[in-house]
Motif scaffolding. Structure first.
Motif, PDB file in Angstrom:
ATOM      1  N   VAL A 134       0.834  -1.198   0.000  1.00 22.51           N
ATOM      2  CA  VAL A 134       0.000   0.000   0.000  1.00 22.51           C
ATOM      3  C   VAL A 134       0.869   1.248   0.000  1.00 22.51           C
ATOM      4  N   SER A 168      -3.604   2.654  -6.018  1.00 19.73           N
ATOM      5  CA  SER A 168      -4.896   2.683  -5.332  1.00 19.73           C
ATOM      6  C   SER A 168      -4.876   3.583  -4.092  1.00 19.73           C
ATOM      7  N   ALA A 169      -3.692   3.868  -3.572  1.00 22.98           N
ATOM      8  CA  ALA A 169      -3.571   4.649  -2.345  1.00 22.98           C
ATOM      9  C   ALA A 169      -3.233   6.124  -2.594  1.00 22.98           C
ATOM     10  N   MET A 204      -5.722   7.083   6.374  1.00 26.03           N
ATOM     11  CA  MET A 204      -6.523   6.655   5.236  1.00 26.03           C
ATOM     12  C   MET A 204      -7.787   7.507   5.184  1.00 26.03           C
ATOM     13  N   LEU A 220     -12.194   6.578   2.262  1.00 26.38           N
ATOM     14  CA  LEU A 220     -12.135   5.119   2.143  1.00 26.38           C
ATOM     15  C   LEU A 220     -13.256   4.577   1.275  1.00 26.38           C
ATOM     16  N   ASP A 257     -11.229  -1.008  -0.169  1.00 22.20           N
ATOM     17  CA  ASP A 257     -10.112  -0.904   0.772  1.00 22.20           C
ATOM     18  C   ASP A 257     -10.246  -1.906   1.912  1.00 22.20           C
TER      19      ASP A 257
END
Length: 126
Positions: free
Chosen positions: A48, A63-64, A83, A86, A90
């Motif tokens: 991640v 994706s992060a 994060m 969200l 996830d």
């Protein structure tokens, strides 16, 4: 022996935020790459984000990027993952991991990380 312990997982609604923490204890080394991985049951572990020397920027999975922020303290004792925004995709078990004796590379390969935490569940409801 180096040990890692994660905390901060939980359940949130889509669009919500969570902050994961990881505490390192035990043996010390001179170089570290500290990272967060995640795993959905039946699937491979996915890198991640990773952070090492402050000379280099953190590494993020596509994706992060733009939603997650990795950070650490000055002594490589604490690692965090903020994060935001969200999404249900996830949802996973998130692991803290450390590679020692090296800084981070641009590719997060779980084979490079020898020390792992026990994992913390993150669930994002739609």
């Amino acid at each position: 022996q180096l040990q890692l312990r994660e905390s901060g997982g939980g359940s949130v609604q889509t669009g919500g935020s969570l902050r994961l923490s990881c505490e390192r204890s035990g043996a010390s080394y001179t170089q570290y790459c500290m990272a967060w991985f995640r795993q959905i049951p039946g699937e491979a572990r996915e890198g991640v984000a990773a952070i090492g020397s402050r000379q280099y920027p953190p590494v993020y999975a596509t994706s992060a990027k733009g939603r997650f922020t990795i950070s650490r303290d000055d002594t490589f004792t604490a690692l965090y993952l903020q994060m935001d925004r969200l999404k249900p995709e996830d949802t996973a078990v998130y692991f803290c991991a450390i590679a020692v004796g090296r800084w981070c590379s641009k590719v997060m390969d779980d084979a490079d990380f020898y020390f792992w935490g026990q994992g913390t569940q993150v669930t994002v409801a739609s």
